[in-house]
Scaffold this active site. Sequence first.
Site, short mmCIF file in Angstrom:
data_model
loop_
_atom_site.label_atom_id
_atom_site.label_comp_id
_atom_site.label_asym_id
_atom_site.label_seq_id
_atom_site.Cartn_x
_atom_site.Cartn_y
_atom_site.Cartn_z
N THR A 98 -30.99 -36.26 -27.35
CA THR A 98 -31.60 -35.56 -28.49
C THR A 98 -30.53 -34.95 -29.40
O THR A 98 -30.70 -34.92 -30.63
CB THR A 98 -32.61 -34.47 -28.04
OG1 THR A 98 -31.92 -33.44 -27.33
CG2 THR A 98 -33.71 -35.06 -27.18
N MET B 264 -22.15 -36.05 -19.31
CA MET B 264 -22.09 -35.25 -18.08
C MET B 264 -20.97 -35.69 -17.13
O MET B 264 -21.09 -35.53 -15.91
CB MET B 264 -23.46 -35.29 -17.37
CG MET B 264 -24.60 -34.78 -18.23
SD MET B 264 -24.33 -33.15 -18.99
CE MET B 264 -24.79 -32.10 -17.61
N HIS C 81 -22.32 -27.11 -25.40
CA HIS C 81 -22.59 -26.59 -24.05
C HIS C 81 -23.74 -25.59 -24.14
O HIS C 81 -23.74 -24.74 -25.04
CB HIS C 81 -21.33 -25.91 -23.48
CG HIS C 81 -21.54 -25.43 -22.09
ND1 HIS C 81 -21.61 -26.28 -21.00
CD2 HIS C 81 -21.73 -24.18 -21.60
CE1 HIS C 81 -21.83 -25.58 -19.90
NE2 HIS C 81 -21.90 -24.30 -20.23
C1 GAR Z 1 -27.97 -30.44 -23.77
O1 GAR Z 1 -28.64 -29.26 -23.48
C2 GAR Z 1 -26.47 -30.21 -23.74
O2 GAR Z 1 -26.07 -28.96 -24.22
C3 GAR Z 1 -26.20 -30.32 -22.27
O3 GAR Z 1 -26.99 -31.39 -21.83
C4 GAR Z 1 -28.16 -31.47 -22.65
C5 GAR Z 1 -28.25 -32.89 -23.18
O4 GAR Z 1 -29.46 -33.10 -23.86
N1 GAR Z 1 -24.80 -30.55 -22.03
C6 GAR Z 1 -24.15 -30.07 -20.98
O5 GAR Z 1 -24.68 -29.42 -20.11
C7 GAR Z 1 -22.69 -30.44 -20.93
N2 GAR Z 1 -21.97 -29.53 -20.08
P1 GAR Z 1 -29.62 -34.35 -24.83
O6 GAR Z 1 -29.18 -35.60 -24.04
O7 GAR Z 1 -31.08 -34.38 -25.13
O8 GAR Z 1 -28.77 -34.11 -26.02
#
Ligand code: GAR
Length: 198
Positions: free
Chosen positions: A15, A92, A111
Amino acid sequence: MTRLRVAILISGGGTNMLSLINSMTGDHPARPVLVLSSTPEAGGLEKAQHFEIPTAFVDHRDFPDARQQFEAKLNQALRSVSPDIICLAGFMRILSAEFVESWHGNILNIHPSLLPKYRGLSTHRRALAAGDHFHGCTVHRVTGALDDGPILGQSTVPVTSNDTEETLAARVLAAEHILYPEVLRRVASGNKTPVIWP
Ligand code: GAR
């Protein structure tokens, strides 16, 4: 006008990737040139294809205990599109200091916490457990240290008394979708003022 080239690295639903892609239109000084995933199952890959943006994946599971080889493959995919900026958007995997340094400070990350609080995982659960009244998200330049590096923008959200991990995560994610595009626009424009929002 020459526009900066942006590669977006994902591992999941993407997203944040979508919010970045949607922002890079019109007079925006950058354009997306690649979406690269650490797994073939990432939902974000299909979403990027709708925008006709080149996609690729390097499956981290093919390189157990061999981060160097995983990163060499990532680098191969990245070098093929010569990005000026690399945006980690829900990516990740932990990147080595060697990998990060080879991109000369041009890797950004979002983050889901108000860094330096809550580096690592389960940030929403930890904010709730600590009884925090405010939580949020941070965009920073990536260095060799986990969830560290100069802060380029932060967005704060309130924590309410009946929040669960899920409701808080959703509120933070909505803030991420506003913060990350704004930071990217500033960085791509050469504007060094951090984004503090709201
Ligand atoms: C988001 O909340 C981002 O901040 C987090 O993963 C999610 C990904 O959502 N990132 C971390 O935790 C990195 N350390 P998305 O795939 O819908 O963008």
